[in-house]
Design a protein around this motif. Structure first.
Motif, PDB file in Angstrom:
ATOM      1  N   ARG A  10       0.640  -1.467   0.284  1.00 52.10           N
ATOM      2  CA  ARG A  10       0.026  -0.275  -0.038  1.00 52.10           C
ATOM      3  C   ARG A  10       0.934   1.144  -0.215  1.00 52.10           C
ATOM      4  O   ARG A  10       0.401   2.808  -0.818  1.00 52.10           O
ATOM      5  CB  ARG A  10      -0.852  -0.020   1.157  1.00 52.10           C
ATOM      6  N   ALA A  11       2.295   1.273   0.727  1.00 51.36           N
ATOM      7  CA  ALA A  11       2.932   2.265   0.863  1.00 51.36           C
ATOM      8  C   ALA A  11       3.526   2.517  -1.012  1.00 51.36           C
ATOM      9  O   ALA A  11       3.199   3.998  -0.924  1.00 51.36           O
ATOM     10  CB  ALA A  11       4.078   2.467   1.798  1.00 51.36           C
ATOM     11  N   ARG A  12       3.415   2.078  -1.480  1.00 46.39           N
ATOM     12  CA  ARG A  12       3.822   1.558  -2.942  1.00 46.39           C
ATOM     13  C   ARG A  12       2.775   2.246  -3.562  1.00 46.39           C
ATOM     14  O   ARG A  12       3.317   3.976  -4.339  1.00 46.39           O
ATOM     15  CB  ARG A  12       4.377   0.455  -3.207  1.00 46.39           C
ATOM     16  N   THR A  13       1.885   2.396  -3.968  1.00 48.51           N
ATOM     17  CA  THR A  13       1.455   3.549  -4.254  1.00 48.51           C
ATOM     18  C   THR A  13       0.606   4.183  -4.362  1.00 48.51           C
ATOM     19  O   THR A  13       0.095   5.168  -4.720  1.00 48.51           O
ATOM     20  CB  THR A  13      -0.459   1.934  -4.430  1.00 48.51           C
ATOM     21  N   VAL A  14       0.012   4.354  -2.176  1.00 50.53           N
ATOM     22  CA  VAL A  14      -0.338   5.224  -2.071  1.00 50.53           C
ATOM     23  C   VAL A  14       0.538   6.497  -2.305  1.00 50.53           C
ATOM     24  O   VAL A  14       0.013   8.082  -2.016  1.00 50.53           O
ATOM     25  CB  VAL A  14      -1.525   5.457  -0.166  1.00 50.53           C
ATOM     26  N   ASN A  15       1.586   6.913  -1.223  1.00 50.53           N
ATOM     27  CA  ASN A  15       2.848   7.370  -1.456  1.00 50.53           C
ATOM     28  C   ASN A  15       3.610   7.177  -2.650  1.00 50.53           C
ATOM     29  O   ASN A  15       4.535   6.954  -2.400  1.00 50.53           O
ATOM     30  CB  ASN A  15       3.564   7.142   0.165  1.00 50.53           C
ATOM     31  N   ASP A  16       2.951   7.506  -4.039  1.00 49.89           N
ATOM     32  CA  ASP A  16       3.640   7.799  -5.054  1.00 49.89           C
ATOM     33  C   ASP A  16       4.384   8.996  -5.166  1.00 49.89           C
ATOM     34  O   ASP A  16       5.652   8.856  -6.092  1.00 49.89           O
ATOM     35  CB  ASP A  16       2.567   7.182  -6.175  1.00 49.89           C
ATOM     36  N   SER A  17       4.507  10.050  -4.320  1.00 50.68           N
ATOM     37  CA  SER A  17       5.572  11.355  -4.388  1.00 50.68           C
ATOM     38  C   SER A  17       6.520  11.015  -4.498  1.00 50.68           C
ATOM     39  O   SER A  17       7.639  11.752  -4.915  1.00 50.68           O
ATOM     40  CB  SER A  17       4.340  12.395  -4.343  1.00 50.68           C
ATOM     41  N   VAL A  18       7.179  10.162  -3.469  1.00 47.70           N
ATOM     42  CA  VAL A  18       8.195   9.759  -2.136  1.00 47.70           C
ATOM     43  C   VAL A  18       8.777   8.911  -3.715  1.00 47.70           C
ATOM     44  O   VAL A  18       8.647   7.576  -3.650  1.00 47.70           O
ATOM     45  CB  VAL A  18       7.905   9.842  -1.605  1.00 47.70           C
ATOM     46  N   ARG A  19       9.864   9.470  -3.431  1.00 45.04           N
ATOM     47  CA  ARG A  19      10.586   7.912  -4.809  1.00 45.04           C
ATOM     48  C   ARG A  19      12.297   8.176  -3.857  1.00 45.04           C
ATOM     49  O   ARG A  19      12.722   9.442  -3.698  1.00 45.04           O
ATOM     50  CB  ARG A  19      11.095   8.598  -6.250  1.00 45.04           C
ATOM     51  N   SER A  20      12.469   7.183  -4.015  1.00 48.29           N
ATOM     52  CA  SER A  20      13.931   7.340  -3.670  1.00 48.29           C
ATOM     53  C   SER A  20      15.274   7.955  -4.384  1.00 48.29           C
ATOM     54  O   SER A  20      15.145   7.344  -5.761  1.00 48.29           O
ATOM     55  CB  SER A  20      14.399   5.543  -3.256  1.00 48.29           C
ATOM     56  N   ALA A  21      16.211   8.173  -4.208  1.00 53.31           N
ATOM     57  CA  ALA A  21      17.254   8.583  -4.817  1.00 53.31           C
ATOM     58  C   ALA A  21      18.024   7.454  -5.683  1.00 53.31           C
ATOM     59  O   ALA A  21      18.356   6.080  -4.244  1.00 53.31           O
ATOM     60  CB  ALA A  21      18.771   9.378  -4.033  1.00 53.31           C
ATOM     61  N   VAL A  22      19.098   8.144  -6.207  1.00 58.05           N
ATOM     62  CA  VAL A  22      19.694   6.834  -7.100  1.00 58.05           C
ATOM     63  C   VAL A  22      20.974   7.277  -6.493  1.00 58.05           C
ATOM     64  O   VAL A  22      21.806   8.627  -6.491  1.00 58.05           O
ATOM     65  CB  VAL A  22      19.398   7.037  -8.472  1.00 58.05           C
ATOM     66  N   VAL A  23      21.301   6.368  -5.906  1.00 53.10           N
ATOM     67  CA  VAL A  23      22.874   6.786  -5.638  1.00 53.10           C
ATOM     68  C   VAL A  23      24.171   6.008  -5.908  1.00 53.10           C
ATOM     69  O   VAL A  23      24.176   4.996  -6.559  1.00 53.10           O
ATOM     70  CB  VAL A  23      22.973   5.547  -3.864  1.00 53.10           C
ATOM     71  N   VAL A  24      24.857   7.407  -6.254  1.00 57.77           N
ATOM     72  CA  VAL A  24      26.333   7.185  -7.010  1.00 57.77           C
ATOM     73  C   VAL A  24      28.041   6.990  -5.796  1.00 57.77           C
ATOM     74  O   VAL A  24      27.061   7.824  -4.991  1.00 57.77           O
ATOM     75  CB  VAL A  24      26.395   8.339  -7.988  1.00 57.77           C
ATOM     76  N   ASN A  25      28.467   6.267  -5.926  1.00 59.98           N
ATOM     77  CA  ASN A  25      29.486   6.265  -5.150  1.00 59.98           C
ATOM     78  C   ASN A  25      30.864   7.432  -5.978  1.00 59.98           C
ATOM     79  O   ASN A  25      31.048   6.951  -7.301  1.00 59.98           O
ATOM     80  CB  ASN A  25      29.569   5.068  -4.715  1.00 59.98           C
ATOM     81  N   LEU A  26      31.258   7.670  -4.596  1.00 62.74           N
ATOM     82  CA  LEU A  26      33.127   8.160  -5.095  1.00 62.74           C
ATOM     83  C   LEU A  26      33.894   7.729  -5.912  1.00 62.74           C
ATOM     84  O   LEU A  26      34.106   7.935  -6.858  1.00 62.74           O
ATOM     85  CB  LEU A  26      33.540   9.116  -4.325  1.00 62.74           C
TER      86      LEU A  26
END
Length: 98
Positions: A10-26
């Motif tokens: 449910r959290a994935r469908t209800v709170n659709d505006s919140v996206r996790s960031a794509v992570v890149v390492n140095l």
């Protein structure tokens, strides 16, 4: 929903505006980019460090301080962690605010 609840996803469908960031390492940036190049989400995509699937909304990019950076780079349009910021400034690179 009264009897069985809303389900595990449910959290994935209800709170659709919140996206996790794509992570890149140095460490990955140090291998791919040359001295003085500009690091943006578009350049990361063209170099193959991040991938955005077709039809997916634009996601934010976060640079993490894992690994070592030995080149002076210019960062723009990315979120940067505290440890990554210290390493970038130590090498002489700069971070433009988003």
């Amino acid at each position: 929903p009264k009897l069985r609840g809303h389900g595990v996803n449910r959290a994935r469908t209800v709170n659709d505006s919140v996206r996790s960031a794509v992570v890149v390492n140095l460490a990955n940036l140090d291998e791919v980019f040359k001295i003085g190049e500009k690091v943006t989400p578009e350049t990361l995509k063209t170099k193959g460090l991040i991938s955005i699937r077709k039809g997916e909304r634009k996601r934010s990019v976060k640079i993490l301080g894992t690994g070592a950076l030995s080149k002076k780079l210019l960062f723009s349009g990315c979120f940067v962690s505290k440890s990554a910021r210290e390493q970038i400034e130590k090498v002489g690179g700069s971070i433009l605010e988003k």
